[in-house]
Design a protein around this motif. Sequence first.
Motif, mmCIF file in Angstrom:
data_model
loop_
_atom_site.group_PDB
_atom_site.id
_atom_site.type_symbol
_atom_site.label_atom_id
_atom_site.label_comp_id
_atom_site.label_asym_id
_atom_site.label_seq_id
_atom_site.Cartn_x
_atom_site.Cartn_y
_atom_site.Cartn_z
ATOM 1 N N GLN A 1 0.808 -1.199 0.000
ATOM 2 C CA GLN A 1 0.000 0.000 0.000
ATOM 3 C C GLN A 1 0.855 1.268 0.000
ATOM 4 O O GLN A 1 1.895 1.332 0.626
ATOM 5 C CB GLN A 1 -0.896 0.023 1.227
ATOM 6 C CG GLN A 1 -1.637 1.334 1.344
ATOM 7 C CD GLN A 1 -2.705 1.304 2.380
ATOM 8 O OE1 GLN A 1 -3.227 0.266 2.706
ATOM 9 N NE2 GLN A 1 -3.038 2.457 2.893
ATOM 10 N N TYR A 2 0.363 2.255 -0.706
ATOM 11 C CA TYR A 2 0.921 3.602 -0.653
ATOM 12 C C TYR A 2 0.053 4.456 0.257
ATOM 13 O O TYR A 2 -1.167 4.326 0.248
ATOM 14 C CB TYR A 2 0.883 4.275 -2.037
ATOM 15 C CG TYR A 2 1.907 3.805 -3.009
ATOM 16 C CD1 TYR A 2 1.640 2.738 -3.852
ATOM 17 C CD2 TYR A 2 3.127 4.435 -3.116
ATOM 18 C CE1 TYR A 2 2.569 2.312 -4.771
ATOM 19 C CE2 TYR A 2 4.059 4.021 -4.040
ATOM 20 C CZ TYR A 2 3.775 2.957 -4.859
ATOM 21 O OH TYR A 2 4.700 2.536 -5.771
ATOM 22 N N GLN B 1 -0.666 8.549 0.796
ATOM 23 C CA GLN B 1 -0.439 9.780 0.041
ATOM 24 C C GLN B 1 -0.714 10.976 0.932
ATOM 25 O O GLN B 1 -1.771 11.062 1.549
ATOM 26 C CB GLN B 1 -1.327 9.823 -1.201
ATOM 27 C CG GLN B 1 -1.074 11.049 -2.059
ATOM 28 C CD GLN B 1 -1.685 10.917 -3.429
ATOM 29 O OE1 GLN B 1 -1.408 9.962 -4.144
ATOM 30 N NE2 GLN B 1 -2.519 11.874 -3.796
ATOM 31 N N ARG C 1 3.781 10.230 -2.245
ATOM 32 C CA ARG C 1 3.347 8.849 -2.059
ATOM 33 C C ARG C 1 4.425 8.145 -1.260
ATOM 34 O O ARG C 1 5.601 8.221 -1.591
ATOM 35 C CB ARG C 1 3.155 8.146 -3.393
ATOM 36 C CG ARG C 1 1.904 8.548 -4.092
ATOM 37 C CD ARG C 1 1.697 7.652 -5.273
ATOM 38 N NE ARG C 1 0.473 7.995 -5.935
ATOM 39 C CZ ARG C 1 0.113 7.510 -7.100
ATOM 40 N NH1 ARG C 1 0.881 6.645 -7.730
ATOM 41 N NH2 ARG C 1 -1.023 7.860 -7.646
ATOM 42 N N ARG D 1 5.597 4.531 0.676
ATOM 43 C CA ARG D 1 5.400 3.092 0.828
ATOM 44 C C ARG D 1 6.460 2.582 1.798
ATOM 45 O O ARG D 1 7.657 2.745 1.560
ATOM 46 C CB ARG D 1 5.520 2.382 -0.504
ATOM 47 C CG ARG D 1 5.235 0.906 -0.401
ATOM 48 C CD ARG D 1 5.084 0.251 -1.727
ATOM 49 N NE ARG D 1 6.303 0.383 -2.513
ATOM 50 C CZ ARG D 1 6.430 -0.067 -3.744
ATOM 51 N NH1 ARG D 1 5.422 -0.627 -4.343
ATOM 52 N NH2 ARG D 1 7.563 0.058 -4.383
ATOM 53 N N THR E 1 8.335 -0.294 2.792
ATOM 54 C CA THR E 1 8.583 -1.569 2.127
ATOM 55 C C THR E 1 9.017 -2.670 3.080
ATOM 56 O O THR E 1 8.878 -3.849 2.754
ATOM 57 C CB THR E 1 9.639 -1.409 1.026
ATOM 58 O OG1 THR E 1 10.851 -0.918 1.606
ATOM 59 C CG2 THR E 1 9.143 -0.456 -0.048
ATOM 60 N N TYR F 1 9.618 6.811 -1.550
ATOM 61 C CA TYR F 1 8.830 8.026 -1.776
ATOM 62 C C TYR F 1 8.683 8.304 -3.262
ATOM 63 O O TYR F 1 9.587 8.010 -4.046
ATOM 64 C CB TYR F 1 9.528 9.253 -1.174
ATOM 65 C CG TYR F 1 9.772 9.197 0.301
ATOM 66 C CD1 TYR F 1 8.740 9.446 1.203
ATOM 67 C CD2 TYR F 1 11.030 8.900 0.810
ATOM 68 C CE1 TYR F 1 8.972 9.403 2.569
ATOM 69 C CE2 TYR F 1 11.259 8.866 2.174
ATOM 70 C CZ TYR F 1 10.229 9.116 3.043
ATOM 71 O OH TYR F 1 10.452 9.079 4.390
ATOM 72 N N GLU F 2 7.559 8.916 -3.611
ATOM 73 C CA GLU F 2 7.363 9.508 -4.929
ATOM 74 C C GLU F 2 6.736 10.879 -4.724
ATOM 75 O O GLU F 2 5.712 10.994 -4.050
ATOM 76 C CB GLU F 2 6.412 8.675 -5.797
ATOM 77 C CG GLU F 2 6.961 7.382 -6.277
ATOM 78 C CD GLU F 2 5.967 6.657 -7.180
ATOM 79 O OE1 GLU F 2 6.430 5.883 -8.019
ATOM 80 O OE2 GLU F 2 4.737 6.864 -7.040
ATOM 81 N N THR G 1 11.806 10.615 -6.924
ATOM 82 C CA THR G 1 11.650 9.415 -6.112
ATOM 83 C C THR G 1 12.732 9.425 -5.044
ATOM 84 O O THR G 1 13.753 10.107 -5.187
ATOM 85 C CB THR G 1 11.780 8.133 -6.959
ATOM 86 O OG1 THR G 1 13.059 8.126 -7.602
ATOM 87 C CG2 THR G 1 10.668 8.045 -8.000
ATOM 88 N N CYS H 1 -0.209 -2.186 5.268
ATOM 89 C CA CYS H 1 0.859 -2.004 4.290
ATOM 90 C C CYS H 1 1.163 -3.231 3.453
ATOM 91 O O CYS H 1 1.762 -3.115 2.399
ATOM 92 C CB CYS H 1 2.141 -1.560 4.991
ATOM 93 S SG CYS H 1 1.963 0.020 5.823
ATOM 94 N N ILE I 1 -4.040 2.988 -2.420
ATOM 95 C CA ILE I 1 -3.557 4.271 -1.937
ATOM 96 C C ILE I 1 -4.507 4.798 -0.878
ATOM 97 O O ILE I 1 -5.712 4.863 -1.079
ATOM 98 C CB ILE I 1 -3.437 5.301 -3.076
ATOM 99 C CG1 ILE I 1 -2.431 4.825 -4.117
ATOM 100 C CG2 ILE I 1 -3.041 6.668 -2.523
ATOM 101 C CD1 ILE I 1 -2.352 5.710 -5.333
#
Length: 143
Positions: A2-3, A5, A73, A75, A77, A88-89, A102, A132, A139
């Motif tokens: 899952q992200y 945001q 965004r 995540r 991991t 990150y994004e 990123t 997660c 998202i």
Amino acid sequence: MQYFQVEIQPRLSDFDLYGHLNNTHYGSYTEVALYNIMVNELGFDPSKYGAVTRHLSFDFRKPIRFGTPVAIRIRITEIASARLNVEYEFVDASNPDKVFATGNRTVVHISLENGRPAPVPEPVMEVYRAKCLGEEGRISTVA
């Protein structure tokens, strides 16, 4: 995975003379966003635990211009004992397919009592597994 945001609102002073978001601000934005997720989404107790960044890096693809709606965004991991790995994004909040940058961060979870690395508490791990490690690509928007 899952992200999460988180939308951010860059200040005018965060932009350089070229009109784009200065790269020195990316780290602080991700730190605030990660703290928000750790406390409000995963249940970390900020009165007992803290997080220290061990590694942080970014790859910049496109400049963020003043007035662009920006979201991060995030995540998580991996959580392994006292370590969290995070991706990150930086995206355009109105067009999430447009990625500006990123990044990756490794965080060490510490006890505020003694300043030493501390295993992530099991209740937080349970929430992490549920939120997660579930549906791929889901998202959740964090206020």
